[in-house]
Each structure stands twice: as structure tokens, then as C-alpha cells.
Scaffold this motif. Structure first.
Motif, short mmCIF file in Angstrom:
data_model
loop_
_atom_site.label_atom_id
_atom_site.label_comp_id
_atom_site.label_asym_id
_atom_site.label_seq_id
_atom_site.Cartn_x
_atom_site.Cartn_y
_atom_site.Cartn_z
N THR A 1 4.93 4.86 1.91
CA THR A 1 4.74 3.41 1.86
C THR A 1 4.18 2.95 3.21
O THR A 1 4.89 2.93 4.22
N ARG A 2 2.91 2.60 3.22
CA ARG A 2 2.25 2.24 4.48
C ARG A 2 2.67 0.85 4.95
O ARG A 2 2.96 0.65 6.13
N TRP A 3 2.66 -0.11 4.04
CA TRP A 3 3.04 -1.46 4.41
C TRP A 3 3.26 -2.32 3.16
O TRP A 3 2.80 -1.97 2.07
N THR A 4 3.99 -3.39 3.34
CA THR A 4 4.15 -4.44 2.32
C THR A 4 3.80 -5.76 2.98
O THR A 4 4.32 -6.08 4.04
N SER A 5 2.92 -6.51 2.35
CA SER A 5 2.39 -7.71 2.97
C SER A 5 2.56 -8.92 2.06
O SER A 5 2.26 -8.86 0.86
N LEU A 6 3.03 -10.02 2.64
CA LEU A 6 3.10 -11.29 1.91
C LEU A 6 1.84 -12.12 2.12
O LEU A 6 1.76 -13.26 1.65
N ASP A 16 -3.23 -2.43 7.84
CA ASP A 16 -1.90 -2.96 8.13
C ASP A 16 -1.46 -4.07 7.18
O ASP A 16 -0.32 -4.56 7.28
N GLY A 17 -2.34 -4.50 6.27
CA GLY A 17 -1.97 -5.56 5.33
C GLY A 17 -2.00 -6.95 5.91
O GLY A 17 -1.60 -7.92 5.25
N LYS A 18 -2.48 -7.10 7.15
CA LYS A 18 -2.49 -8.42 7.77
C LYS A 18 -3.67 -9.25 7.26
O LYS A 18 -4.75 -8.73 6.98
N ARG A 19 -3.42 -10.54 7.19
CA ARG A 19 -4.47 -11.46 6.72
C ARG A 19 -5.58 -11.55 7.74
O ARG A 19 -5.36 -11.70 8.94
N VAL A 20 -6.82 -11.47 7.24
CA VAL A 20 -8.00 -11.63 8.07
C VAL A 20 -8.52 -13.05 7.94
O VAL A 20 -8.87 -13.70 8.93
N ARG A 80 0.85 -1.19 0.00
CA ARG A 80 0.00 0.00 0.00
C ARG A 80 0.88 1.24 0.00
O ARG A 80 1.74 1.40 0.86
N ILE A 81 0.65 2.11 -0.98
CA ILE A 81 1.32 3.40 -1.01
C ILE A 81 0.26 4.49 -0.97
O ILE A 81 -0.86 4.30 -1.45
#
Length: 568
Positions: A450-455, A486-490, A436-437
Motif C-alpha cells: 500500500t503506497r498511499w491513501t489520499s483524500l 504520493d497521492g498529493k493534490r497538484v 495506490r496499491i
């Protein structure tokens, strides 16, 4: 007297090779698993060769003879192969099978005399290599698994070409209350679905509510028609649907009646694009604006056609204008029309005057990408987003001048996804996840946070949708929901291959078209994965984006298209 062959290192290596090649992807899905599988199997292949040359106890003549015979068999298979078999087949299939056939034959003939053992090994190697000349490739699926058919069998495209060419449908009669001179022009009709992924290129369908109890009230098939190969989706306007397809040596832009699927007109260019992974045909989706159809073919032919008749207004060869070669996968970006310009991405952006075809500007040479140019308004400024191997940039549509850019190197395929209220989701490649930018315009110019990068979400060529603070997309082949904060998996659940989806935003509902051609309804909710319904829609591999417009759900793949009326 010859010593017995030392076989156990070769047997272990070949077992590991086959496990690496075909079992790793079951554990690690997607492109990442494919790369691990190929690298692991190639490493094991080297071990097999080293074992045979230095540890097998075979005579040196036999050692060298086997290596030469395998190389000769693979070389002959390559020379005699069907035209559909690409380079990846040699490394991913032919070489592993040849080595497995050799080791298997050596083990089976371990107690035989030298002559008989050599004969059996030679026969196994030749069968494991030259046997591939009997088949043809029907392309890969989203996990890079090839599908094969007998070389002499008839393909879906050949069956289509054998049928009589459908005559264009008779134009619907004009109501008697309307004089011919008063007939509405297509330019006056708003497009229900103006191009790739809808009006905002986000696959969101507002204002639609459907019944979800498909076991009692399933979707009703309105029509089903054969279609030429290609991975285009549909554009919809004024009772017609538009797409692109390949039929033999002709690349077509076609218009069909929405309610019947009957052909209205077709525009043909004598050109054929084919690559072994995805097959034949164009990749991009036509765009509609001002009563005209804007289409970009796989070899770079840009056509502008009358939406009602298919008559060509003008055409350009974008490869000549951009001085870029055709990429291995063909030109795939769908055109976009804005500010009286039609803008295409063919190795670099090129903007043409929509009325005349005059080249107005070309952008920087940035390399190949499957992603299409994307309109956005950020900080009150309309701009053109383009995702390239170097990252993402926002450009002035009128001039092509870069406003801002963000570096994230890779091989991008999917569209940037705009977050309501600000922010963009991007993906550099199938293994790098999602980022997310937040671009912002300030007194000193543009800044990119750059807010976060998530795998947690690693899309391949499956676009993502946004709904109420969450992103829904495919982590490899598994549907996944992540939090935009936050890019975390739900949650993660539901295997639909490398499918595509629509968001019915009024109903918190995902309508998914799976890679196998099934339709599924899933709740667009962070509370968990909930599949509501599933029905079959198409036969065969389906990568094309679905469309919900003009009261119909329109789906297609590389061999058929169909329209369904969803229960209300």
C-alpha cells in the motif's frame, strides 16, 4: 387563559434544519455532503418535535394532534405517491417540508384564536405532505438532489413510446465487386471500441489529434436520435454501434448505423427495471468479441447475439446461476470476454463458455458492486481484477481462483485504474478517497504494497484516467489532478458535476462530458487547470461514458444520443 406559544426554539430549529438539508451540500459536495445534510436535518427534525411536545406551551391536545396529523399526512402521501417516488424522498424532502410548513404556519397564526390557528396549522401540514402526491420523481443528480415534474406531465420515455417504432435500416448494399458469398463476416472486423471504456477499460484514446479552437471550428453534429432510458455506453464495430436501453416493458439491446444513427436491429426481453434514484433501464455496456455482442441486463439476463443480425446465440439468467438477488441499483457490471469465456459480475463472478453458454465457474459470494470485472497483466500474469465491498482481488480468469486480495471495505462503484509500469488505483467509496496499491509476484507468492491513501481525490461514480505520472479524476464534482508518487493534490478546478471523460493521450488532452451534457476540453497537465473549450452536446442529466471511435464522438444519456465529428 392559554399562554402564548413559545415559538423561537422551533423557528431556530427549522431554520437550522433547512440550512442543514440544503446548504451543507454547497459547502461539502458529493456523497459525503449529502450524508451530512441528511443526518443534520434529521437531528434538527427531532429537535422540532421535542420543542413542540415539551417547550411550545401549546395545549396537550394540540401537541399530540400536530404529531398525529404530520404522521398521517406523510403516511397518506406514501400510499398515494407516484410509483417513481422512492423511500429517500420521505426523509430527504417530504418530512422536512412538512415540519417547515407546520412551524411557518404556527408563526404566522401566533396571534390568532385557537380555532383559526389550528385550522391554519392543519391546512399547512396537509399541503406540505399531501402536496407531494401531485408530483413524480425524475431521479437524482450526482449530488443526490431530486428532480420533480408534475405527476400528469409526459415523461421523455412516454414521448418516445408514443412515436412509431423505427423500422430497421436497410442493410448497406454489398459492392458489386464482392460476391455475396465473399461478404466479410463481423468476426473478421476488429472492434474500434469493444466495450466499456474502450479496449483496456481505461478511457484512453491514442492516435487522435483534434483542433481545440472550438470557437472557430466547433464539433459538427452528424446525427441526433431519441433513445430509451438507461446508463449504458456504446461498443463500436464494423459500421455499427451497440448499446442497451429500456422502452416500456422491454429491455433492449440495439444496434445502430454509426454514420446515420438509424436502427439496424433490436433484441428485446420482456422485463423492466426501475429504481427511484437513477430511473429505468439497463446500466451495463455491451462487449464485442468474435462477431458477437455480449450484454448483461439490469435484472441479470445475459444475452449473446450475432453482431450483424441481433439473432440470439444463447441466453442465461445469471441470478439463477449466482443465487444472488437483484441489487437496488440493478446489475451494472459490463461483461468481459477473455480465454473463450464471457465473465459477468452479478453479486459474484460467473464465467460462461462464450460459444455455448455453459457455466464454467462461479466465484465467491462477495456482495453488490457497481464496478465491472477488469483485465490486467501484473507480474507477467493475466488476471481478472474485481472490486467488491470487501476490497479488490486478482483472480485467474480460467478458473476464478483468487491469486491475491487487498482489503478495503466500502461500497465501490468505479473501475480500478492501472498505472503504467505497475500499481493500481482503487476507491472503496465516495468518502474514502483514492488508494495506490502495488501487487507483486515473488518466489513466495503475491505481496501487496500500500503506497498511499489520499483524500485529495474522492471519486463517486466518475472513473479516473492516468497520464504521464498523474491521475485526473473528480473529487466529488470538481476536476482534480494528483501525483501518482504520493497521492498529493497538484491542482483542483473546473466543475463538471458528476461527469465522465476520455484521455486523448497523444495530445495531453481531457475530453469531458459533464453531468449537464456539455463537452469540455481541458489540458491533461500538472501545470494547472486549463479549460480550452466548451460546447453543449446533450439535454438533461448525462452519466453515460462518452466514446471516441470510427472517427466520431458518440454521446448519450437517458433520453437522446448524438454523434459529432471533431475538427482535425
Amino acid at each position: 387563559m392559554d399562554k402564548p406559544l413559545r415559538l423561537w426554539p422551533g423557528v431556530i430549529a427549522i431554520v437550522l434544519l433547512l440550512l442543514s438539508r440544503f446548504a451543507v451540500k454547497a459547502v461539502i459536495p458529493g456523497f459525503g455532503g449529502f450524508m451530512w445534510a441528511i443526518q443534520g436535518s434529521l437531528a434538527c427534525a427531532v429537535v422540532v418535535i421535542l420543542w413542540w411536545l415539551f417547550l411550545s406551551r401549546a395545549r396537550w391536545l394540540d401537541r399530540i394532534g400536530v404529531i398525529v396529523l404530520i404522521a398521517a399526512g406523510l403516511g397518506s402521501a406514501w400510499l398515494l405517491k407516484h410509483e417513481s417516488m422512492g423511500p429517500a424522498w420521505i426523509f430527504a424532502y417530504a418530512a422536512p417540508f412538512a415540519l417547515a410548513a407546520f412551524v411557518g404556519a404556527a408563526f404566522a397564526a401566533r396571534n390568532l384564536g385557537n380555532f383559526r390557528r389550528r385550522l391554519i396549522i392543519a391546512a399547512a401540514i396537509l399541503a406540505g405532505t399531501l402536496g407531494w402526491t401531485l408530483v413524480r420523481s425524475e431521479g437524482i443528480d450526482g449530488d443526490h438532489a431530486l428532480t420533480f415534474a408534475w405527476r400528469w406531465s409526459t415523461s421523455a420515455e412516454q414521448l418516445l413510446l408514443a412515436k412509431p417504432v423505427a423500422a430497421p435500416a436497410v442493410e448497406p448494399a454489398i459492392p458489386k465487386t464482392v460476391a455475396p458469398a465473399e461478404k466479410p463476416k463481423p468476426a473478421a472486423v476488429a472492434a474500434e471500441w469493444p466495450g466499456f471504456r474502450g479496449p483496456k477499460r481505461d478511457s484512453v484514446v491514442p492516435g487522435v489529434v483534434i483542433a481545440t479552437s472550438w470557437s472557430q471550428t466547433p464539433p459538427v453534429e452528424v446525427w441526433r436520435k431519441p433513445v430509451g432510458p438507461g446508463w449504458s455506453s456504446f461498443a463500436v464495430q464494423g459500421g455499427l454501434i451497440y448499446t442497451q436501453e429500456q422502452r416500456g416493458e422491454e429491455e433492449l439491446v440495439t444496434a445502430y448505423q454509426t454514420l446515420s444513427g438509424n436502427l439496424v436491429w433490436r433484441h428485446a426481453d420482456t422485463v423492466r427495471f426501475f429504481e427511484s434514484n437513477a430511473g429505468a433501464g439497463p446500466r451495463a455496456t455491451p462487449a464485442l468479441a468474435n462477431g458477437r455482442v455480449f450484454s448483461l441486463g439490469a435484472t441479470g439476463i445475459l444475452n449473446v447475439l450475432d453482431a450483424a443480425t441481433g439473432e440470439r446465440s444463447w441466453s442465461r439468467n445469471t441470478t439463477a446461476d449466482t443465487k444472488r438477488r437483484i441489487p437496488d441499483w440493478g446489475f451494472s457490471a459490463s461483461p468481459i470476454v477473455t480465454q473463450d469465456l464471457v465473465i459477468v459480475y452479478a453479486g459474484r463472478l460467473a464465467a460462461y463458455e462464450a460459444a455455448t453458454g455453459k457455466l464454467m465457474w462461479t466465484g465467491e459470494s462477495v456482495g453488490g458492486s457497481y464496478s465491472s470485472p477488469h483485465l490486467a497483466t501484473i507480474g507477467g500474469v493475466e488476471q481478472l481484477l474485481i472490486v467488491t465491498p470487501g476490497g479488490i482481488a486478482g483472480l485467474d480468469p480460467a478458473t476464478g481462483v483468487r491469486m491475491w486480495s487487498h482489503e478495503w471495505k466500502g461500497l465501490p462503484i468505479i473501475q480500478p485504474t492501472l498505472i503504467p509500469g505497475g500499481g493500481i488505483l482503487i476507491s472503496a467509496s465516495a468518502t474514502d478517497g483514492t488508494r495506490r496499491i502495488d501487487p507483486a509476484r515473488g518466489p513466495n507468492g503475491w505481496t501487496i504494497d500500500t503506497r498511499w491513501t489520499s483524500l485529495a481525490l474522492k471519486p463517486y461514480f466518475n472513473d479516473t484516467v492516468i497520464h504521464k505520472g498523474y491521475a485526473y479524476g473528480f473529487d466529488a464534482r470538481i476536476l482534480t489532478c494528483i501525483d501518482l508518487n504520493d497521492g498529493k493534490r497538484v491542482w483542483k478546478g473546473g466543475r463538471y458535476g458528476n461527469g465522465q471523460m476520455l484521455l486523448l493521450s497523444d495530445q495531453d488532452l481531457l475530453l469531458i462530458l459533464s453531468e449537464d451534457g456539455e463537452l469540455a476540453l481541458v489540458r491533461a497537465s500538472p501545470s494547472g487547470f486549463t479549460e480550452i473549450a466548451k460546447v453543449a452536446a446533450l439535454e438533461g442529466k448525462t452519466w453515460n461514458h462518452p466514446v471516441l471511435a470510427a472517427g466520431l464522438l458518440l454521446v448519450r444519456n437517458d433520453r437522446e444520443m448524438a454523434a459529432f465529428r471533431l475538427p482535425k
